[in-house]
Design a protein around this motif. Sequence first.
Motif, mmCIF file in Angstrom:
data_model
loop_
_atom_site.group_PDB
_atom_site.id
_atom_site.type_symbol
_atom_site.label_atom_id
_atom_site.label_comp_id
_atom_site.label_asym_id
_atom_site.label_seq_id
_atom_site.Cartn_x
_atom_site.Cartn_y
_atom_site.Cartn_z
ATOM 1 N N GLN A 1 0.818 -1.215 0.000
ATOM 2 C CA GLN A 1 0.000 0.000 0.000
ATOM 3 C C GLN A 1 0.854 1.269 0.000
ATOM 4 O O GLN A 1 0.355 2.358 0.278
ATOM 5 N N GLY A 2 2.136 1.104 -0.295
ATOM 6 C CA GLY A 2 3.012 2.269 -0.412
ATOM 7 C C GLY A 2 3.487 2.827 0.905
ATOM 8 O O GLY A 2 3.962 3.978 0.957
ATOM 9 N N PHE A 3 3.420 2.062 2.017
ATOM 10 C CA PHE A 3 3.891 2.556 3.307
ATOM 11 C C PHE A 3 5.401 2.835 3.226
ATOM 12 O O PHE A 3 6.150 2.125 2.555
ATOM 13 N N THR A 4 5.818 3.869 3.949
ATOM 14 C CA THR A 4 7.230 4.239 3.933
ATOM 15 C C THR A 4 7.842 4.317 5.331
ATOM 16 O O THR A 4 9.002 3.987 5.518
ATOM 17 N N GLY A 5 7.075 4.766 6.316
ATOM 18 C CA GLY A 5 7.600 4.873 7.666
ATOM 19 C C GLY A 5 8.615 5.990 7.801
ATOM 20 O O GLY A 5 8.899 6.744 6.876
ATOM 21 N N LEU B 1 3.450 6.040 -0.991
ATOM 22 C CA LEU B 1 3.717 5.965 -2.422
ATOM 23 C C LEU B 1 2.507 5.406 -3.159
ATOM 24 O O LEU B 1 1.878 4.454 -2.704
ATOM 25 N N GLY B 2 2.154 6.015 -4.291
ATOM 26 C CA GLY B 2 1.114 5.473 -5.161
ATOM 27 C C GLY B 2 -0.303 5.746 -4.722
ATOM 28 O O GLY B 2 -1.242 5.126 -5.235
ATOM 29 N N HIS C 1 -4.532 -0.431 -5.462
ATOM 30 C CA HIS C 1 -3.264 0.288 -5.322
ATOM 31 C C HIS C 1 -2.267 -0.280 -6.329
ATOM 32 O O HIS C 1 -2.184 -1.496 -6.520
ATOM 33 N N PRO C 2 -1.494 0.570 -7.020
ATOM 34 C CA PRO C 2 -0.596 0.054 -8.066
ATOM 35 C C PRO C 2 0.413 -0.973 -7.556
ATOM 36 O O PRO C 2 0.726 -1.926 -8.280
ATOM 37 N N LEU C 3 0.922 -0.807 -6.338
ATOM 38 C CA LEU C 3 1.869 -1.797 -5.819
ATOM 39 C C LEU C 3 1.173 -3.112 -5.482
ATOM 40 O O LEU C 3 1.733 -4.195 -5.701
#
Length: 927
Positions: free
Chosen positions: A450-454, A479-480, A494-496
């Motif tokens: 889900q584009g998590f970055t932290g 992201l995304g 979600h794209p990822l």
Amino acid sequence: MKLLWMSLLFLIPLFAQGTPLNRPITDEVFYFIMTDRFENGDRQNDKGFDRKPYNDQDSLRDIMRHGYLPTDKGFYHGGDFKGIIKRLDYIQGLGVTSLWLSPIQKNQPVQGDGSIGGSSAGYHGYWITDFTTVDPHLGTEEDFKQLVDEAHKRGMKVFIDVITNHTADIISYHGCGDCPYRSRADYPYVTNKRGKTLNQGFVDGDLSKENFAKLTDPNFAYSPYVRDEPGEIKKPAWLNDVIYYHNRGNSTFSGENSLYGDFFGLDDLFTEHPRVVEGMIDIYKEWIRKYKIDGFRIDTVKHVNIEFWQQFVPAIRDYAKEQGIPHFFMFGEVFSAEPKILSKYTRDGRLDSVLDFAFQGSAKDIFADQQNLDKFANIFNADDLHRISSHPNHMLTFISNHDIGRLGHFILEAKNKGKFKLDPLRQVRLAHSFMFFARGVPVIYYGDEQGFTGDGGDKDARENMFPSQVDDYNDNKLLGTKKTTKDENFDPKHPLYRDIAKFSEIYKSHPVLRNGEQHNLASDQDGVFAFIRTLPELDDEYLVAFNLGAKPARLKWSRQKISDVFQGKIQGKNIIIAPQDFTIVKAPKESARLSNKNKAKVSLPEEDARVSGLFPFEVQIPGNGYHTVKFSMVNLKTNAETPLIVDHNRPYRAYIDSKDIPAGSKIRLRAEITPEGGSSFTLERETTVDGRTPTVFVHYENGNKRSEAFHVLSNGLSSFSQKVGDNGSYRFSWPNGVAGAMLLFSSREKGLSTFDQPIYIDFKNDVINKLKASDTDIVAHIYVNNQHEISDKPFSDSSKNPATLPYSPKAKAPFGQETLYVRGGMNAWQATTPLEYLGNFTYATSVELSSGLMEYKFADKSWTAQANFGAPISSEEGLQKSGGSGNLKLLLDENQKGTYRFELIHIPKEHLKNSKLDLSFFKISRL
């Protein structure tokens, strides 16, 4: 109804139908979930045993009791088993076949000083008090059983994270708070700190029940006690006895305390103790019996003695088979990026696999920091280490996790510093594709899809998938998506998510991408990394190529009939790869062309070599195509032949662990080579296995004119050469794996040391052919004349004077600096121990040293490269002078501690005869 049934069936991957218990590990796609942070399916268990309505306004005292505080990233947030059950469709849609859950056993709810800022909760699962049941914050035993059953119905396996190294922090020590580690040498098990005899007859290192029956008093290092003892805090009951813990203070994760110290204050179990071994085996057998889970991820593996794993792993594996789980799989967390260390725990520890931290470290370096792609090649070239007892395809590969952080964070961090110019979303996608299609079993970290970055590692990488109330999470850029962690994040569009689901589909559809050998290809283009994957039984080979650059790349592949597997843009024999993208194509295999098999040769070990430890047997085969190499070893005393491995992949190499081969044994190493479609032939090499440390006697022709000798090994370890008699003979032990040694012969003149020209002895050229072995030792005698010529016979001509180094008391200080520093473990690497310049190119100081292994360097205050001296040494330039050089080391026994004089000598080349390099070396002497 029939159409509905067919639609549901389609959701289950074809290779995963039927019982999930009979599927090999290479058929899995893992999804690692921190249960408390995934989904809240039952708000009534948010406060665990308190069972109060989730929206109560609690006091600080209440929070310290139950640990639920969803606004703080260090406390429970409410995720549970029912939440995972609720989201099984979402997980399965990603292509996942195996769930890995963070530890689910009952934890101490809160540890710390009683304040919110100074405390944290056991939401992560690593502070266990009750090993027999689930943590009530996550649900009930019935909830967990339902989760396992629901997953199994879908063909999904369930793995749980287990701990044997430690428990929650319940034990304290009288007389100290943050207690430093106390060693076994300084605080043996048989005396306390006042010298009183304890545990009479106990022998440290004897792991028998009879020996441990003599260990009854735990007060050898500290005096341990259970804080606020309200009865039996831990379960099973035996865990409440402090005798079953090491009780030596906090680990610094170096040397012996990595095994015997408390892990950040957690109570370190005495895993050598037979009762602890039996107790842990019984605990985890019961989890298998009750829930029919499919495997364990095992925490902190390298902080437990290897003998524990040698008993635990076979016992658990055998019990799982009795319970009808023949493919029960155990993989360990070995926090190291060194393949040699990682492979130790499958080789010696008998685990099925380990998490591939070497892969993860290289992925961060390349995808986030844009370092050289050779890092991947180096990691994969070490894969033969994993073949000894497992297979590289069994390694669990990952790019993010709950300790080190998320790859997306490191990419954004580099971008914010102006070091990353590419699209972060595409880069994370590309990294996931690499994780799927390079060798190994892919592990998706929850939220990455889900584009998590932290914001970094540990708590900063443990965001909620359900709506978060943590400000530190909710300000993160995902992201995304336009969402934040304040929103629910279970979006299958979600794209990822969609990309990873597609990767899973391809992975499952092509056996070669799961089980194939990986052959790395060299590329003449920056940013392109490619490999071929093959299976001996398949006619096709698959090319997987990655382009990390900002422009399209063209890769030539000299194969016939190339066809597309995924995103394959083919122009004749050229494969076009889009920027920040990858492609998979396939073609019929090339036949192995071996024009002259006489050019094939054994490259390692070398002729007449003596081998020891973990050593490689390697053959070099010219030509193209693929070969099958069966490696074996013959004991020349018994003629018994032992199969080693079968290798289909360059470099063709087998590693052999010599620990069970008697010292002095002669062996014949054999490689049977079969080219694909060709006839077999054999290469052999005889060698001697001898792991004993050689004693080297150096007889120096003019040595009796010098008062002392000192040597420094090429790995940077310094030590003292023992003088033998008065005729210039010295002896020292030569550790395994050391390539060379520099010998220094010196005297004192007017307060300054004077030296003969250092003598460099090369192990391969000067020692190995002179080794003479007996049943008790292995010895080499080396003779050195005044001109530093080395032989194995005495010299008779003593008329020449020895070659000396220049003596210049008034020489100016090198580098224009009157002061340098000894910086190392004795002073926390600070510039607090000055080396004063004395003249004669010499800096000196005195240092008080304790016993043990000390690491250090000679450097200035700024760590300037031109005045930064470390390991290794070599014949021409002595110490390595570089900002990136390694550390020097000095090993002192207990009876050697005291005051030592350090001298650093740096002679510029203009003061040396016929030298193009400066000469740098050092001397340490006891005062």
